[in-house]
Design an enzyme around this catalytic site. Structure first.
Site, mmCIF file in Angstrom:
data_model
loop_
_atom_site.group_PDB
_atom_site.id
_atom_site.type_symbol
_atom_site.label_atom_id
_atom_site.label_comp_id
_atom_site.label_asym_id
_atom_site.label_seq_id
_atom_site.Cartn_x
_atom_site.Cartn_y
_atom_site.Cartn_z
ATOM 1 N N GLY A 160 15.383 3.307 6.387
ATOM 2 C CA GLY A 160 15.002 1.937 6.703
ATOM 3 C C GLY A 160 13.532 1.721 6.410
ATOM 4 O O GLY A 160 12.963 2.339 5.518
ATOM 5 N N CYS A 161 12.904 0.886 7.186
ATOM 6 C CA CYS A 161 11.486 0.573 6.998
ATOM 7 C C CYS A 161 10.647 1.838 7.111
ATOM 8 O O CYS A 161 10.755 2.580 8.081
ATOM 9 C CB CYS A 161 11.039 -0.436 8.055
ATOM 10 N N PHE A 162 9.788 2.068 6.130
ATOM 11 C CA PHE A 162 8.993 3.292 6.165
ATOM 12 C C PHE A 162 7.976 3.319 7.298
ATOM 13 O O PHE A 162 7.542 4.379 7.711
ATOM 14 C CB PHE A 162 8.356 3.640 4.829
ATOM 15 N N TRP A 163 7.612 2.174 7.852
ATOM 16 C CA TRP A 163 6.688 2.183 8.997
ATOM 17 C C TRP A 163 7.315 2.931 10.174
ATOM 18 O O TRP A 163 6.639 3.675 10.873
ATOM 19 C CB TRP A 163 6.349 0.771 9.440
ATOM 20 N N CYS A 164 8.620 2.710 10.395
ATOM 21 C CA CYS A 164 9.317 3.379 11.500
ATOM 22 C C CYS A 164 9.398 4.878 11.270
ATOM 23 O O CYS A 164 9.075 5.679 12.154
ATOM 24 C CB CYS A 164 10.737 2.830 11.645
#
EC number: 1.8.4.11
Length: 177
Positions: A13-17
Site C-alpha cells: 500500500g502507501c509507502f509512508w505506512c
C-alpha cells in the site's frame, strides 16, 4: 557489517505506512520509499499516482540477517497490511497500492512462498500478494522519505499511518529498536 546486509523490496500500500513501521524494526539498517515494477524510468510521484505507469509504491529495506531474518520481515509485512485486497489498501485504490514482494534471490523467493502459504491459513480471503523477481527500484522524491516522522499530525499520517505503527509496536514489541 557491510557483508551482513541484505535487501528486501516490499509493497504493502502507501509507502509512508510501510516505511514508518520498518523504521522501528531492530535489524533494519535503512528504509527508502520508492517505486518498482513499472514501465518507465525515473517515474515521479504524480505519474505513479495515476496508476498508468505500472509501478507499485514500495520500500527498499536494508537489514542485518544476524539480527532479523527475511522471514521475520515478511511476517511483519503480512501483519501491517491486508494482502487479500487486490490493488487496494483501505481507501487507497489503484495498482500502485498493490501487495507485492519483489524477491532478490531464489532463497528469498522460497521463503516468501513458504510464508505466503502459512499466512493463507490466517486470512479469511485468498492472499493476492504478487511475488516477482526484483525489478529496478527508483527512490521516491526526498519529501517522501521519513514522511511520518516529519509530519505526524498530517491527516493521513494521524489517522492511517499512526494506527499501523501502533499495531506493529504492540504486536512486535520484542522487535523494536
Amino acid at each position: 557489517m557491510a557483508g551482513n546486509v541484505e535487501t528486501a523490496l516490499l509493497g504493502g500500500g502507501c509507502f509512508w505506512c510501510t516505511e514508518a513501521v520498518y523504521l522501528e524494526v531492530r535489524g533494519v539498517t535503512s528504509v527508502e520509499s520508492g517505486y518498482a515494477g513499472g514501465e518507465i524510468a525515473q517515474p515521479t510521484y504524480e505519474q505513479v499516482c495515476t496508476g498508468a505507469t505500472g509501478h507499485a509504491e514500495v520500500v527498499k529495506l536494508s537489514f542485518d540477517p544476524t539480527v532479523i531474518s527475511y522471514r521475520d520481515l515478511l511476517e511483519i509485512f503480512f501483519t501491517i497490511h491486508d494482502p487479500t485486497t487486490l490493488n487496494r489498501q483501505g481507501n487507497d485504490v489503484g495498482t500502485q497500492y498493490r501487495s507485492v514482494i519483489y524477491h532478490q534471490s531464489p532463497q528469498q523467493e522460497a521463503t516468501a512462498r513458504q510464508v505466503i502459504a502459512e499466512m493463507a491459513h490466517v486470512w479469511d480471503a485468498p492472499i493476492v500478494t504478487e511475488l516477482s523477481p526484483a525489478p529496478l527500484f527508483y527512490k521516491a522524491e526526498d519529501y517522501h522519505q521519513d514522511y511520518f516522522r516529519q509530519h505526524p499530525m498530517q491527516g493521513y499520517c494521524a489517522f492511517v499511518v499512526a494506527p499501523k505503527v501502533d499495531k506493529f509496536k504492540k504486536t512486535y514489541a520484542e522487535r523494536l529498536r
